[in-house]
Design an enzyme around this catalytic site. Structure first.
Site, PDB file in Angstrom:
ATOM      1  N   ARG A  42      -6.396   3.364  -3.669  1.00  0.00           N
ATOM      2  CA  ARG A  42      -5.673   2.708  -2.906  1.00  0.00           C
ATOM      3  C   ARG A  42      -5.145   1.199  -3.156  1.00  0.00           C
ATOM      4  NH1 ARG A  42      -8.271   3.979   1.447  1.00  0.00           N
ATOM      5  NH2 ARG A  42      -8.067   6.168   0.897  1.00  0.00           N
ATOM      6  N   ASP A  82     -10.401  -2.770   6.537  1.00  0.00           N
ATOM      7  CA  ASP A  82     -11.030  -2.360   7.380  1.00  0.00           C
ATOM      8  C   ASP A  82     -11.664  -3.139   8.405  1.00  0.00           C
ATOM      9  OD1 ASP A  82     -10.305   0.411   6.739  1.00  0.00           O
ATOM     10  OD2 ASP A  82     -12.104   0.233   5.176  1.00  0.00           O
ATOM     11  N   ASP A 117      -6.777  -1.947   0.872  1.00  0.00           N
ATOM     12  CA  ASP A 117      -7.478  -1.455   2.275  1.00  0.00           C
ATOM     13  C   ASP A 117      -8.179  -2.372   3.008  1.00  0.00           C
ATOM     14  OD1 ASP A 117      -7.947   1.035   3.738  1.00  0.00           O
ATOM     15  OD2 ASP A 117      -9.495   1.815   2.237  1.00  0.00           O
ATOM     16  N   ARG A 156       0.954  -1.040  -0.015  1.00  0.00           N
ATOM     17  CA  ARG A 156      -0.154  -0.171   0.158  1.00  0.00           C
ATOM     18  C   ARG A 156       0.814   1.270   0.189  1.00  0.00           C
ATOM     19  NH1 ARG A 156      -5.066   1.940   3.870  1.00  0.00           N
ATOM     20  NH2 ARG A 156      -5.153   3.943   2.835  1.00  0.00           N
TER      21      ARG A 156
END
Ligand code: ROI
Length: 163
Positions: free
Chosen positions: A93, A98, A96, A83
């Site tokens: 991006r 989360d 990611d 990243r």
């Protein structure tokens, strides 16, 4: 062990490959077990539209890691899988990860908000989540099917290798 749901998103540098690498890395997390993972989905970017479409998925993990230790581990995976953090808010991006849900916990700290603040409106989170947890309820009692009813697909498609 606590049941957690992790959202995976990527739209740069071979996103399908990035998502698959992320899933393998989730499988290898310490003190944790990857229970299941949704299909990969192709989604329209939320935020600036002059960026590539996203690949999204959701994984279910059981873990003994505390929430912040889990967050550290996920951020490590994001870094290892390449990243590049950019300043642009809601910009593209490479990877990611989360935390969507951590058991029934509600967390509001500087580093972490759980349930994830945007998950209830995001088709690229809700549809993959419903695929692997169709009977899920949020900590506030809302069911995943209630949330889906209020969430248009917005062009979301299951990704297939041939399309
Ligand atoms: N849009 C889509 N479709 N999928 C994402 O994972 C995603 N992630 C983000 C923003 C920039 C909000 N847009 C996204 O962080």
């Amino acid at each position: 062990m606590t049941v957690c749901f992790i959202a995976i998103g990527s739209n740069l540098g071979n996103p399908v490959e990035k998502a698959k690498l992320a899933i393998e890395a989730l499988r290898a997390m310490p003190d944790s077990r990857l229970v299941s993972c949704s299909s990969l989905y192709c989604s329209k970017p939320m935020g600036p539209s002059d960026q590539p479409d996203y690949i999204n998925a959701v994984a279910q993990v059981e873990t003994d890691l505390e929430p912040l230790a889990l967050l550290d581990t996920l951020q490590q995976i994001e870094l290892e899988k390449g990243r590049v953090r950019k300043d642009e808010r809601w910009g593209p991006r490479t990877l990611d990860l989360d935390i969507l849900l951590y058991g029934d916990k509600q967390i509001a700290s500087e580093r972490l908000t759980v349930p994830h603040y945007g998950m209830k409106q995001r088709e690229f989170v809700l549809y993959p989540l419903a695929e692997i947890a169709p009977l899920l309820s949020m900590p506030d009692g809302k069911t995943i099917s209630d949330l889906l009813t209020a969430c248009p697909l917005n062009g979301l498609q299951k990704y297939s290798e041939t399309s």
